[in-house]
Design an enzyme around this catalytic site. Structure first.
Site, PDB file in Angstrom:
ATOM      1  N   GLU A  84      -2.326   9.301  -1.981  1.00 53.45           N
ATOM      2  CA  GLU A  84      -3.415  10.038  -2.623  1.00 53.45           C
ATOM      3  C   GLU A  84      -4.493  10.536  -1.665  1.00 53.45           C
ATOM      4  O   GLU A  84      -5.672  10.234  -1.842  1.00 53.45           O
ATOM      5  CB  GLU A  84      -4.055   9.151  -3.705  1.00 53.45           C
ATOM      6  CG  GLU A  84      -3.051   8.697  -4.746  1.00 53.45           C
ATOM      7  CD  GLU A  84      -3.680   7.830  -5.830  1.00 53.45           C
ATOM      8  OE1 GLU A  84      -4.860   7.440  -5.689  1.00 53.45           O
ATOM      9  OE2 GLU A  84      -2.983   7.534  -6.813  1.00 53.45           O
ATOM     10  N   GLU A 100       6.773   6.979  -8.529  1.00 49.55           N
ATOM     11  CA  GLU A 100       6.063   6.113  -9.478  1.00 49.55           C
ATOM     12  C   GLU A 100       6.187   6.623 -10.913  1.00 49.55           C
ATOM     13  O   GLU A 100       5.222   6.580 -11.679  1.00 49.55           O
ATOM     14  CB  GLU A 100       4.576   6.035  -9.095  1.00 49.55           C
ATOM     15  CG  GLU A 100       4.339   5.618  -7.668  1.00 49.55           C
ATOM     16  CD  GLU A 100       2.869   5.530  -7.279  1.00 49.55           C
ATOM     17  OE1 GLU A 100       2.010   5.436  -8.169  1.00 49.55           O
ATOM     18  OE2 GLU A 100       2.586   5.556  -6.068  1.00 49.55           O
TER      19      GLU A 100
HETATM   20  C1  XIL Z   1      -2.089   0.875  -8.928  1.00 50.93           C
HETATM   21  C2  XIL Z   1      -1.652  -0.515  -9.293  1.00 50.93           C
HETATM   22  O1  XIL Z   1      -0.553  -0.422 -10.168  1.00 50.93           O
HETATM   23  C3  XIL Z   1      -2.763  -1.252  -9.942  1.00 50.93           C
HETATM   24  O2  XIL Z   1      -2.409  -2.607 -10.105  1.00 50.93           O
HETATM   25  C4  XIL Z   1      -4.015  -1.176  -9.091  1.00 50.93           C
HETATM   26  O3  XIL Z   1      -5.072  -1.780  -9.754  1.00 50.93           O
HETATM   27  C5  XIL Z   1      -4.346   0.267  -8.811  1.00 50.93           C
HETATM   28  O4  XIL Z   1      -3.259   0.856  -8.171  1.00 50.93           O
HETATM   29  N1  XIL Z   1      -0.774   5.433  -7.477  1.00 50.93           N
HETATM   30  C6  XIL Z   1      -0.397   4.563  -6.480  1.00 50.93           C
HETATM   31  C7  XIL Z   1      -0.320   3.149  -6.778  1.00 50.93           C
HETATM   32  O5  XIL Z   1      -0.005   4.996  -5.391  1.00 50.93           O
HETATM   33  O6  XIL Z   1      -0.526   2.367  -5.642  1.00 50.93           O
HETATM   34  C8  XIL Z   1      -1.266   2.807  -7.875  1.00 50.93           C
HETATM   35  O7  XIL Z   1      -1.097   1.441  -8.187  1.00 50.93           O
HETATM   36  C9  XIL Z   1      -1.028   3.672  -9.086  1.00 50.93           C
HETATM   37  C10 XIL Z   1      -1.320   5.079  -8.753  1.00 50.93           C
END
Ligand code: XIL
Length: 470
Positions: A187, A295
């Site tokens: 991100e 994801e």
């Molecule tokens: C999220 C996790 O699932 C949560 O437990 C944490 O609180 C926040 O991050 N994009 C990503 C992941 O790259 O690392 C994120 O994971 C979700 C969005």
């Protein structure tokens, strides 16, 4: 007690892969001098209840689950060790051939104090993967959140850089050969895009080049690993998609060691516009890069809509040539969501498969079902040739040939329609695409049918609009 779609079975069970079965049937028929007419019937005795993993293996792709947690720590506000419920590990190893952690590789979790690393959960995950013959992906070497105070306190760029080298090298060398692909930076852009690189400690102290630096450091730490940049929402926001493309093509032009883009694909109430994922894959392919899905999950309250979105995304991804797809967790017992009450995964809290599971499985099954590339479909253009107006249909017909699992329609070489098809036990397919509001001009249509064995071009059809929309 819990309802299972199939009896529990260890992944090690060997089955005849469908493709092999299909080829065997065809070869032996040829040897016997028989003629096979309808190719699909050669597959009729295939397994009606395959796992996602079996289908993924057949397609030669990785289908994984991210958001796995094996550590006992609750410093990330997540419940400890998901593997403490044996059903978790059972479904994970039965359905997936890859896994990656939720937060355990985030800086504050893996190196909570400077020089003090916590590898307990990650080691357990790697051991589980080895035991079940699964791949492990690394996720989140750098992200704007999850940075411990000692790191935030490093205002001197040289010190921050040195910390990155130490951090990346320690982790990547430990898991060299075990974690063979990494989301290095997650991100980097603002949520909706359009405002450039998001300010965080890395961009503020090292400048926008921190991304290139991170990839170089990661490559140095493990030159054999494949390295990805991870981003969200590009499939929904064209400006952000362009921004990511500009960033990544800049990295490629500078010779930065990057292998591709990992699309998060946290979807909500709508699927991305059909065709967008295909276009994204092709843009990066032209740069020599891969696109992965890192994801995938679907945050709607309607399980049927959720299934549709899951299935459509996976079908389009497969047809586009994506070979690495991960969901962000697989059970609603352990899920990440920003929408209160949403249940974004493919299994419920009790590990029962939801409609989304079956939709994903059908997309994979349709893709690999037939033992040869699709037949050549015929395109025709509805009423256009009669009326020459701007509203007509373009129809693809395929009769008694190997069907396609995905359909793509191009108008003057621009992709205008993309649609999953059922290629299981059918020998006739028809896809009608309505076209509306065309201005006067000449429109040449061509289409493609795709399955795991190849892409076959249909015939072309041309429409000349003479009384079209102004
Ligand atoms: C999220 C996790 O699932 C949560 O437990 C944490 O609180 C926040 O991050 N994009 C990503 C992941 O790259 O690392 C994120 O994971 C979700 C969005």
């Amino acid at each position: 007690m819990e309802k299972q779609h199939s009896p529990a079975r260890p992944y090690t069970r060997k089955r005849t892969p469908w493709k092999a079965l299909g080829k065997f049937t065809l070869v032996s028929a040829a040897v016997l001098g028989l003629t096979l007419t309808a190719a699909p019937s050669a597959m009729a005795d295939s397994d009606p209840d395959p796992t996602i993993r079996e289908l993924a293996d057949q397609a030669g792709i990785l289908f994984g689950s991210g958001s796995v947690k094996a550590s006992e720590s609750t410093a990330d506000d997540r419940p400890p060790n998901y593997f403490s419920d044996p059903r978790y590990g059972q479904v994970l190893s039965e359905q997936f051939n890859s896994l990656h952690p939720e937060n355990e590789l985030k800086w504050n979790m893996v190196e909570p104090e400077e020089g003090v690393f916590d590898f307990a959960g990650l080691d357990r995950m790697v051991a589980f993967a080895e035991e079940h013959d699964m791949q492990v992906k690394g996720h989140g070497l750098i992200s704007s959140a999850f940075n411990p105070d000692y790191l935030v306190a490093k205002t001197d760029p040289a010190e921050l850089r040195a910390a990155m080298v130490e951090h990346f090298t320690t982790i990547m060398q430990r898991y060299k050969g075990k974690m063979d692909r990494w989301d290095v930076v997650t991100e980097p852009l603002s949520v909706y895009g359009g405002t450039g690189i998001e300010p965080d400690i890395f961009s503020e102290r090292l400048g926008p080049d921190y991304i290139a630096e991170a990839f170089r450091i990661a490559h140095e730490a493990d030159p054999t690993a494949k390295l990805f940049i991870n981003e969200n929402l590009v499939e929904f926001f064209p400006a952000k998609r362009q921004e990511l493309y500009n960033l990544v093509s800049g990295l490629v032009a500078e010779g930065v060691p990057i292998d591709g883009v990992a699309l998060q694909m946290h979807e909500t109430l709508a699927a991305p516009t059909p065709g967008v994922l295909t276009d994204i894959v092709n843009e990066y392919k032209a740069l020599g890069l891969d696109v992965t899905i890192a994801e995938l999950d679907v945050h709607t309250y309607d399980p049927i809509q959720q299934a549709q979105i899951y299935g459509d995304v996976v079908a389009e991804a497969l047809a586009a040539g994506i070979t690495d797809i991960s969901v962000w967790g697989f059970t609603d017992k352990h899920l990440y969501t920003w929408l209160p009450g949403a249940k974004p995964t493919m299994y419920d809290e009790e590990f029962n498969p939801k409609p989304a599971y079956f939709a994903v499985r059908e997309a994979l099954r349709s893709f690999v079902y037939n033992p040869s590339a699709p037949g050549k479909g015929k395109l025709s253009s509805g009423t256009a040739n009669r009326d020459h107006d701007g509203d007509y249909t373009v129809t693809m017909d395929l009769r008694h040939r190997t069907p396609g699992a995905f359909f793509r329609l191009y108008e003057n070489d621009v992709l205008i329609a993309a649609k999953p098809l059922n290629a299981v036990d059918v020998s006739t397919q028809s896809v009608v695409t309505p076209i509306t509001g065309k201005a006067n001009g000449k429109y040449v249509y061509r289409a493609e049918l795709i399955n795991s064995n190849g892409t076959t071009a249909t015939t072309k059809t041309t429409v000349v609009v003479k009384h079209g929309s102004p």
